[in-house]
Design an enzyme around this catalytic site. Structure first.
Site, PDB file in Angstrom:
ATOM      1  N   THR A   1       0.796  -1.225   0.000  1.00 34.42           N
ATOM      2  CA  THR A   1       0.000   0.000   0.000  1.00 34.42           C
ATOM      3  C   THR A   1       0.828   1.275   0.000  1.00 34.42           C
ATOM      4  O   THR A   1       0.421   2.276  -0.566  1.00 34.42           O
ATOM      5  CB  THR A   1      -0.916   0.043   1.248  1.00 34.42           C
ATOM      6  OG1 THR A   1      -0.125  -0.287   2.396  1.00 34.42           O
ATOM      7  CG2 THR A   1      -2.052  -0.935   1.123  1.00 34.42           C
TER       8      THR A   1
ATOM      9  N   GLY B   1      -4.495   3.552   0.503  1.00 36.12           N
ATOM     10  CA  GLY B   1      -4.672   2.369   1.344  1.00 36.12           C
ATOM     11  C   GLY B   1      -3.927   2.544   2.649  1.00 36.12           C
ATOM     12  O   GLY B   1      -3.072   3.408   2.780  1.00 36.12           O
ATOM     13  N   CYS B   2      -4.286   1.724   3.611  1.00 35.81           N
ATOM     14  CA  CYS B   2      -3.618   1.765   4.904  1.00 35.81           C
ATOM     15  C   CYS B   2      -2.556   0.678   4.958  1.00 35.81           C
ATOM     16  O   CYS B   2      -2.622  -0.296   4.235  1.00 35.81           O
ATOM     17  CB  CYS B   2      -4.611   1.493   6.021  1.00 35.81           C
ATOM     18  SG  CYS B   2      -5.946   2.673   6.031  1.00 35.81           S
ATOM     19  N   VAL B   3      -1.576   0.859   5.850  1.00 34.63           N
ATOM     20  CA  VAL B   3      -0.578  -0.193   6.061  1.00 34.63           C
ATOM     21  C   VAL B   3      -1.292  -1.374   6.671  1.00 34.63           C
ATOM     22  O   VAL B   3      -2.112  -1.212   7.540  1.00 34.63           O
ATOM     23  CB  VAL B   3       0.531   0.277   7.014  1.00 34.63           C
ATOM     24  CG1 VAL B   3       1.459  -0.884   7.324  1.00 34.63           C
ATOM     25  CG2 VAL B   3       1.294   1.409   6.406  1.00 34.63           C
TER      26      VAL B   3
ATOM     27  N   PRO C   1      -7.830   4.474  10.337  1.00 36.17           N
ATOM     28  CA  PRO C   1      -7.167   4.244   9.049  1.00 36.17           C
ATOM     29  C   PRO C   1      -5.860   3.484   9.161  1.00 36.17           C
ATOM     30  O   PRO C   1      -4.783   3.989   8.854  1.00 36.17           O
ATOM     31  CB  PRO C   1      -6.939   5.670   8.517  1.00 36.17           C
ATOM     32  CG  PRO C   1      -6.807   6.493   9.751  1.00 36.17           C
ATOM     33  CD  PRO C   1      -7.704   5.876  10.789  1.00 36.17           C
TER      34      PRO C   1
END
Lengths: 385, 106
Positions: free
Chosen positions: A174, B104-106, A271
């Site tokens: 990501t 996106g998140c980790v 998040p």
């Protein structure tokens, strides 16, 4: 008597009751934890089962062993949460009142079935596919495919196995810096990354994945990683977003809508990933704030999204990443007096032993709500920018 | 921060060409970026998606919503989104709508 109700005796829920049991006054508080299941799974260990590194016995223990005396444990499933009434209805009809509420919720069957399949698999194209993000742990599919590379080498059939990682992301990971490092490692290990792959459906008879744009990816063995959603309970209770995550303050875990609900673990909209490593530091920060909250004091915005996790990369090596909401995983060193330093975003044998030790720490320290000598907030010490 | 001129207006963009200040965006800029992305005409369905992303971005720190958020918010299916914005709908819409791409998140 004030009542604290915790829904879900998973990693976060179990750590929370242990911690708060010590921090809250037992004469004043009654703590209850509700979960329909009896077994606690060490989920990071599932990854090792298909490759014969762990057995089922290594990853299961009774949930009750980790619930402290003084905390009431109810084996039942919650049907609906009614925040305005300060209560939860159970599927068996019982109604539990509460003062503050917290929850988290995740299969060993898949890991065991895969172990059996891999024992006599003669090679072909193995595709690891992430269906949709977010997933439980963004590094787990990468660990799986790197361990598969090692496993097939050991089996003497690596030259007959094609390893493919099909992901909806534009790269291996990501975040850009880690995506580059991990992408390079996958390339060295001869793992092909198929980016921007959004699977619409699987055609099991033809053994292929079909993309929304109608391109296809054939496989001989498919390992698929599902979307991680919050429990249906959240939807039934009209508390969540499109992923059944409850919107909460990302620093304190207090619900944005209900001052009597806190959410940690799988069901929170913070998040970051829903892995236990995030729950670890989250609980450190949450417990202290919860006591402040119940004493009428203002909470500190203490949780910075900090998490660190070992990434097993096969051949007895591993990587470590350390990050928070604002700082993506960076290369460098993670200092730990007496044991470290561990290498960040680089393979080392030390990181592998760190990962192997982690299971002991999980069962004996973390779940019991004990503190590790690690700061809850992320530090830039040792990181290379 | 790099700048570039789109539809006669100079705007700030990042390394990947995504606009970094949503308030600099205009519909004309959207039409021009769409053309660059290979979408010759923006139909009502395209605009429904773009408008939705623009309306939710302030609550997402200026970032565009994820594919799932778009499908939930607009009742347009993922399959249709791939037809409207081929290859990567979430990223493509973000680019056209002058928003940061979904992260996106980790």
């Amino acid at each position: 008597m004030k009542k604290l109700l915790v829904l879900g005796a998973g990693t976060a829920g179990t750590m929370v009751v242990n911690r708060l049991c010590r921090m809250l006054d037992c004469d004043e508080w009654q703590i209850t934890i509700v979960d329909p299941h009896e077994t606690h799974y060490y989920q990071p260990g599932f990854l090792f089962i298909p490759f014969g590194m762990y057995s089922k016995n290594d990853v299961v223990k009774p949930k009750r062993d980790f619930i402290p005396a003084g905390v009431q444990m109810i084996k039942a499933a919650a049907d609906v949460i009614e925040p305005d009434q300060n209560r939860v209805k159970l599927t068996d009809g019982r109604i539990l009142p509460w003062y503050k509420s917290i929850y988290d919720f995740y299969t060993i069957e898949g890991a065991l079935a895969l172990a059996k399949r891999l024992r006599d698999w003669e090679g072909g194209r193995l595709v690891v596919n992430v269906v949709e993000n977010p997933i439980k742990c963004p590094v787990a599919p990468l660990e799986f495919i790197m361990l598969a590379d090692w496993f097939f080498h050991e089996q003497g059939i690596r030259d007959r196995v094609e390893l493919i990682y099909a992901t909806p992301l534009s790269g291996a990971f990501t975040k850009p810096i880690a995506a580059k490092h991990l992408g390079d490692i996958l390339e060295q290990k001869n793992v092909k990354v198929v980016p921007d792959f959004m699977v619409e459906h699987v055609d099991p008879d033809a053994r292929k994945l079909v993309h929304y744009d109608e391109t296809e990816l054939e496989y001989d063995l498919l390992v698929t990683v599902p979307l991680n959603m919050g429990d249906d309970l959240i939807a039934r209770s009209s508390l969540g977003d499109e992923l059944n995550y409850v919107p909460v303050d990302k620093h304190t875990f207090l619900s944005n809508q209900h001052p009597n609900i806190f959410v940690l673990g799988d069901a929170a909209s913070v998040p970051t990933s829903k892995a236990g490593s995030v729950a670890h530091f989250a609980v450190d920060c949450f417990a202290e704030n919860f006591v402040r909250y119940t004493d009428g004091l203002e909470m500190h915005p203490s949780f910075d999204g900090h998490a660190n996790c070992f990434i097993e990369s096969g051949f007895g090596k591993g990587l470590l990443i350390d990050f928070n909401y604002d700082v993506e995983p960076l290369p460098g060193r993670y200092p730990l007096p007496g044991v470290g330093p561990f290498t960040l975003l680089q393979e080392s044998e030390m990181n592998h032993w760190g990962k192997m030790m982690f299971r002991w720490m999980y069962w004996n320290i973390l779940l019991k709500g004990q503190e590790l000598p690690l700061p809850a907030r992320m530090s830039m010490s040792g990181k290379w920018k | 921060m790099a700048t570039r001129t789109i539809a006669g207006k100079t705007v700030q963009v990042n390394d990947e060409g995504f606009m970094t200040n949503p308030s600099e965006w205009t519909k004309e800029i959207g039409v021009e970026i769409a053309t660059e992305e290979g979408i010759a005409t923006l139909t009502d369905a395209h605009w429904k998606v773009i408008d939705y992303c623009r309306s939710t971005a302030p609550s997402l720190n200026g970032k565009s919503p994820t594919l799932r958020q778009i499908t939930t918010g607009t009742n347009i299916s993922t399959k249709e989104l791939f037809a409207l914005f081929p290859k990567g709908p979430a990223k493509k819409v973000a680019h056209i709508a002058g928003l940061g791409k979904p992260e996106g998140c980790v």
